[in-house]
Write a protein that holds these residues in place. Structure first.
Motif, PDB file in Angstrom:
ATOM      1  N   THR A   1       0.794  -1.230   0.000  1.00  0.00           N
ATOM      2  CA  THR A   1       0.000   0.000   0.000  1.00  0.00           C
ATOM      3  C   THR A   1       0.824   1.276   0.000  1.00  0.00           C
ATOM      4  O   THR A   1       0.271   2.366  -0.091  1.00  0.00           O
ATOM      5  CB  THR A   1      -0.955   0.022   1.210  1.00  0.00           C
ATOM      6  OG1 THR A   1      -0.185  -0.104   2.410  1.00  0.00           O
ATOM      7  CG2 THR A   1      -1.964  -1.106   1.126  1.00  0.00           C
ATOM      8  N   GLY A   2       2.143   1.174   0.113  1.00  0.00           N
ATOM      9  CA  GLY A   2       2.980   2.366   0.087  1.00  0.00           C
ATOM     10  C   GLY A   2       4.316   2.130   0.748  1.00  0.00           C
ATOM     11  O   GLY A   2       4.648   1.008   1.132  1.00  0.00           O
TER      12      GLY A   2
ATOM     13  N   SER B   1       4.342   0.214  -4.762  1.00  0.00           N
ATOM     14  CA  SER B   1       3.054  -0.438  -4.951  1.00  0.00           C
ATOM     15  C   SER B   1       3.383  -1.841  -5.443  1.00  0.00           C
ATOM     16  O   SER B   1       4.464  -2.089  -5.959  1.00  0.00           O
ATOM     17  CB  SER B   1       2.179   0.315  -5.953  1.00  0.00           C
ATOM     18  OG  SER B   1       2.767   0.295  -7.235  1.00  0.00           O
TER      19      SER B   1
END
Length: 117
Positions: free
Chosen positions: A76-77, A86
């Motif tokens: 998610t980051g 990602s």
């Protein structure tokens, strides 16, 4: 209603050299059966941490969202060398003593030269 499932923290080793490269931390909680097709599931949030500085803080991290219902987990980051991360995390092997995962990451905007020795 949810209840806590697990909290984990373990070292991360590079696959080929077996060098200690970071820390993995994960917290998950149980979600009761709502769809009548599966047993109770769990969802969680995990962090892979790398590049410890002299103050003992990690400069690069990858965050993961987890679920028992998917074939892979979602990247998610990130921060530091993984600022634009990602992708996905897939499980290669697991038993009661070892967990091997594979991270596939797209990370085109981070300046990795800052973290190279």
């Amino acid at each position: 209603m949810t209840d806590w499932g697990s909290r984990e923290s373990t070292n991360v080793y590079e696959a080929e050299s077996h060098e200690l490269v970071g820390l993995f931390q994960c917290t998950s909680f149980n979600v009761p059966d709502t769809d009548k097709f599966r047993e109770d599931d769990s969802v969680g949030s995990c962090i892979f941490s790398f590049d410890m500085n002299d103050a003992g803080l990690f400069e690069s991290q990858i965050s993961i969202s987890t679920s028992d219902q998917g074939n892979s987990n979602l990247v998610t980051g990130g921060t530091g060398r993984y600022a634009c991360a990602s992708g996905q995390e897939e499980f290669d092997f697991s038993d009661d003593k070892i967990l091997i995962t594979k991270l596939t990451i797209c990370n085109i905007c981070a300046d990795e030269s800052r973290y190279m020795n």
